[in-house]
Design a protein around this motif. Structure first.
Motif, PDB file in Angstrom:
ATOM      1  N   SER A   1       0.815  -1.218   0.000  1.00 18.37           N
ATOM      2  CA  SER A   1       0.000   0.000   0.000  1.00 18.37           C
ATOM      3  C   SER A   1       0.848   1.267   0.000  1.00 18.37           C
ATOM      4  O   SER A   1       0.365   2.338  -0.387  1.00 18.37           O
ATOM      5  N   LEU A   2       2.110   1.159   0.408  1.00 18.49           N
ATOM      6  CA  LEU A   2       2.983   2.334   0.480  1.00 18.49           C
ATOM      7  C   LEU A   2       3.885   2.500  -0.737  1.00 18.49           C
ATOM      8  O   LEU A   2       4.572   3.513  -0.864  1.00 18.49           O
TER       9      LEU A   2
ATOM     10  N   THR B   1      12.132  -4.027   0.706  1.00 15.18           N
ATOM     11  CA  THR B   1      10.821  -3.725   1.279  1.00 15.18           C
ATOM     12  C   THR B   1      10.036  -5.018   1.441  1.00 15.18           C
ATOM     13  O   THR B   1      10.320  -6.016   0.775  1.00 15.18           O
TER      14      THR B   1
ATOM     15  N   LYS C   1       3.315   3.210  -3.804  1.00 11.72           N
ATOM     16  CA  LYS C   1       3.030   4.377  -4.656  1.00 11.72           C
ATOM     17  C   LYS C   1       3.684   5.643  -4.106  1.00 11.72           C
ATOM     18  O   LYS C   1       3.997   6.558  -4.848  1.00 11.72           O
ATOM     19  N   ASP C   2       3.923   5.702  -2.783  1.00 13.30           N
ATOM     20  CA  ASP C   2       4.558   6.856  -2.153  1.00 13.30           C
ATOM     21  C   ASP C   2       6.062   6.655  -1.960  1.00 13.30           C
ATOM     22  O   ASP C   2       6.722   7.461  -1.308  1.00 13.30           O
ATOM     23  N   LYS C   3       6.576   5.549  -2.507  1.00 11.88           N
ATOM     24  CA  LYS C   3       8.009   5.219  -2.402  1.00 11.88           C
ATOM     25  C   LYS C   3       8.461   5.074  -0.941  1.00 11.88           C
ATOM     26  O   LYS C   3       9.578   5.432  -0.577  1.00 11.88           O
ATOM     27  N   ILE C   4       7.557   4.540  -0.120  1.00  9.50           N
ATOM     28  CA  ILE C   4       7.868   4.278   1.284  1.00  9.50           C
ATOM     29  C   ILE C   4       8.023   2.772   1.457  1.00  9.50           C
ATOM     30  O   ILE C   4       7.192   2.001   0.995  1.00  9.50           O
ATOM     31  N   ARG C   5       9.098   2.378   2.115  1.00 11.99           N
ATOM     32  CA  ARG C   5       9.355   0.961   2.341  1.00 11.99           C
ATOM     33  C   ARG C   5       8.827   0.552   3.715  1.00 11.99           C
ATOM     34  O   ARG C   5       8.809   1.345   4.637  1.00 11.99           O
TER      35      ARG C   5
END
Length: 89
Positions: free
Chosen positions: A7-8, A77, A10-14
């Motif tokens: 889910s993250l 990730t 798309k925001d480039k959050i691992r």
């Protein structure tokens, strides 16, 4: 963790998670002092029975977390980092 990581993306959050075993901390030693008499000796002896021969320390955990935070690991990730000295094998 996999669902959170997906889910993250798309925001480039691992998103990763760290599994820890039984840590030899001053608080754990104090607790074992109350329950076993000599907490430090108890933790040393019980640690020697573990696959890598000792309990993990806060420094072991910090090193694993630091690894996950490195820019060089920007594609790591949705993973499990097991820092339990082989206890969970």
């Amino acid at each position: 963790t996999k669902t959170l990581a997906a889910s993250l993306l798309k925001d480039k959050i691992r998103a990763n998670y760290v599994i820890v075993g039984w840590m030899a901390t001053p608080q754990e030693i104090a607790l074992r002092d109350k329950t076993h008499g000599d907490g430090e000796k108890f933790l040393q002896e019980s640690g020697e029975k573990r696959p890598l021969g000792r309990h993990e320390t806060p420094d072991d955990i910090a090193a694993g977390v630091a690894f996950l935070c490195l820019d060089e690991n920007s594609h790591v990730t949705a993973c499990e980092l097991n820092i339990s000295g082989g206890l969970l094998i």
